[in-house]
Design a protein around this motif. Structure first.
Motif, short mmCIF file in Angstrom:
data_model
loop_
_atom_site.label_atom_id
_atom_site.label_comp_id
_atom_site.label_asym_id
_atom_site.label_seq_id
_atom_site.Cartn_x
_atom_site.Cartn_y
_atom_site.Cartn_z
N ASP A 1 44.50 -96.22 -12.34
CA ASP A 1 45.71 -95.52 -12.76
C ASP A 1 46.18 -94.50 -11.72
O ASP A 1 47.38 -94.37 -11.46
N ASP A 2 45.23 -93.77 -11.12
CA ASP A 2 45.60 -92.76 -10.13
C ASP A 2 46.20 -93.40 -8.89
O ASP A 2 47.21 -92.92 -8.36
N LEU A 3 45.59 -94.48 -8.42
CA LEU A 3 46.13 -95.18 -7.25
C LEU A 3 47.53 -95.71 -7.53
O LEU A 3 48.41 -95.65 -6.68
N TYR A 4 47.73 -96.19 -8.75
CA TYR A 4 49.05 -96.70 -9.13
C TYR A 4 50.09 -95.57 -9.11
O TYR A 4 51.21 -95.76 -8.59
N GLN A 5 49.74 -94.43 -9.61
CA GLN A 5 50.69 -93.32 -9.63
C GLN A 5 51.06 -92.91 -8.21
O GLN A 5 52.24 -92.66 -7.91
N ARG A 6 50.08 -92.86 -7.34
CA ARG A 6 50.35 -92.51 -5.94
C ARG A 6 51.20 -93.58 -5.26
O ARG A 6 52.08 -93.28 -4.44
N ALA A 7 50.94 -94.84 -5.61
CA ALA A 7 51.73 -95.93 -5.05
C ALA A 7 53.19 -95.85 -5.51
O ALA A 7 54.11 -96.13 -4.73
N CYS A 8 53.40 -95.47 -6.76
CA CYS A 8 54.76 -95.31 -7.27
C CYS A 8 55.52 -94.23 -6.50
O CYS A 8 56.73 -94.34 -6.27
N GLU A 9 54.80 -93.18 -6.11
CA GLU A 9 55.43 -92.10 -5.35
C GLU A 9 55.75 -92.54 -3.93
O GLU A 9 56.79 -92.16 -3.36
#
Length: 478
Positions: A274-282
């Motif tokens: 989930d954290d990697l996904y959030q950073r990827a979205c940014e």
């Protein structure tokens, strides 16, 4: 020789005329292109085997989907469909669309790599390694040794050497390895697959050390086919079932949808964290677009979702790989050296053995690709010392053991008759291979030089030898 080649599991609805050129015209085109097949125009090529990336013939179902494109800037229904399909067929929780595979490689490298890191992988790929190195990492090859020998015939020549991976972990520490990059299949080894057993072992070892496993899933369906064919435990499993299990041994993947997703443009980055996904979205908004389109139109995402569903059809993938074998069987019967066993997307000519008289520093694979086009109009690709590039520290050429020319078969584009033409062109050239002369590079770009480098023959003219047989004339310098 295998003679059980299945007929095309499709019928032809639309046709596209292809170029018929003379040798004299091709000589001029080649000179203008700096003897680099990447710089030829497609209209100058008779049978185009440069790549299988984005060259797929899409189905009527995919074209119908293109008309249902929801071009909303955020949250289009086509993204929702693509997300559902990826979760269903690949099993990943999160997806970030990108304009193509290298967009996903860029995001992954920026998100996970810090200067001084090491990224092990089962043989390098050009753009993948470039992104890793640009972000400060060092690529480490952990493929089995046999993969670097074109003549060793193993069922899973793309396997990771577990001992090499363990040795790297012991030497540099797990905290300096952000992820292990596993290609399924391995392009530069000749399209070689990785076994399910090996994927399971890699995931187990990495989990013990807290290291992520990220797949280069570009040709994952081809890999699933080879597992079904070569691992007894999977003989009765469907391609779809095998694919889902394969992906379960990774933490995410980069995907060029232009290959096994059966589209002309598009890709994505997947992950479960989930954290990697959030950073990827940014990060994606800086380089691609909104997290729900990532550089793609809604219609492109719809075509890709439908392509994923079509890709797991056994009849489709069986025919695709059979086309590779059909071409390879003809070349082997003629004594032409190729990479064994035959992979899933191409037949690789062993240019080092084909042109034994040309030293590697004179680019034998580049020479062979140029002459194949000159004599037949068949466009192919160099995969040797030019593609390998230079060591950024020493400036010296990387010298791969494999010096290859890739005859890449686009999906659902050519028939067996077209491959007969390619086989005959290779046979004719092989008979007169001693007349071919090497090349020198006259322009070298800083990055990914194989795309735009320019060459000229080392020697301007060959000495004519009286013969009743047709000759292969020397390439003329610009």
């Amino acid at each position: 020789m295998n003679t059980n080649y299945p007929a095309e599991p499709f019928k032809i609805k639309v046709v596209e005329p292809i170029a018929m050129t003379t040798r004299e015209e091709r000589a001029q085109y080649l000179k203008e292109a700096g003897y680099n097949t990447f710089l030829l125009n497609s209209a100058q090529c008779y049978i185009d085997l440069l790549t299988d990336s984005g060259t797929t013939a899409m189905s009527d179902n995919q074209w119908a989907g293109m008309m249902l494109g929801d071009e909303a800037y955020a949250g289009s229904r086509n993204f929702i469909h693509l997300q559902e399909v990826v979760r269903e067929y690949y099993g990943f929780k999160h997806i970030i669309p990108t304009h193509q595979g290298r967009g996903a490689e860029n995001l992954l490298s920026r998100l996970c790599i810090k200067p001084g890191d090491y990224v092990p992988g089962n043989m390098y790929f050009t753009t993948t390694r470039a992104h890793q190195e640009l972000n400060g990492a060092q690529f480490v090859d952990i493929i089995i040794d046999e993969a670097h020998d074109s003549q060793i015939n193993l069922p899973f020549k793309g396997n990771v050497d577990i001992n090499k991976l363990q040795k790297l972990i012991d030497e540099v520490g797990a905290d300096r390895i952000p992820y292990v990059c596993v290609a399924v299949t391995v392009n530069l080894a000749g399209g070689q697959p990785v076994s399910m057993e090996n994927l399971r072992e890699v995931k187990k070892l990495c989990s013990q050390h807290g290291i992520q496993v990220m797949f280069d899933a570009t040709r994952c369906v081809e890999n699933a086919y080879f597992i079904k064919e070569r691992e007894a435990a999977y003989a009765h499993k469907t391609i779809r079932e095998i694919l889902k299990e394969m992906m379960g041994y990774s933490d995410g993947c980069t995907m060029s949808g232009k290959k096994d997703c059966l589209v002309n443009i598009g890709g994505f980055l997947c992950m479960n964290d989930d954290d990697l996904y959030q950073r990827a979205c940014e990060l994606v908004v800086l380089f691609e677009g909104m997290p729900s389109y990532g550089g793609l139109a809604g219609r492109d995402m719809e075509a890709m979702a439908r392509g994923i569903e079509e890709s797991v059809d056994y009849h489709y993938i069986h025919h695709r790989i059979s086309q590779c074998r059909y071409l390879a069987d003809q070349l082997v019967a003629a004594g032409i050296p190729i990479v064994l066993p035959v992979g899933g997307h191409a037949v690789f000519l062993d240019a080092r053995k084909f042109l034994e008289h040309i030293p590697q520093e004179q680019f034998p694979a580049q020479t062979l690709a140029a002459h194949l086009y000159l004599e037949s109009g068949v466009r192919s690709m160099e995969r040797g010392i030019v593609s390998a590039g230079r060591n950024k520290e020493t400036g010296e050429h990387y010298r791969p053991k494999l010096e290859l020319v890739r005859l890449t078969i686009p999906r659902r584009v050519y028939t067996y008759a077209h491959l007969d033409v390619v086989a005959q062109a290779c046979k004719d050239l092989y008979q007169h291979r001693s007349q071919l002369q090497g090349m020198q590079m006259v322009y070298e770009p800083k990055f990914l030089r194989f795309f735009t480098a320019r060459f000229e023959p080392v020697v301007q003219k060959a000495v004519a030898k009286p013969s009743a047989e047709p000759k292969v004339a020397a390439l003329e310098t610009a």
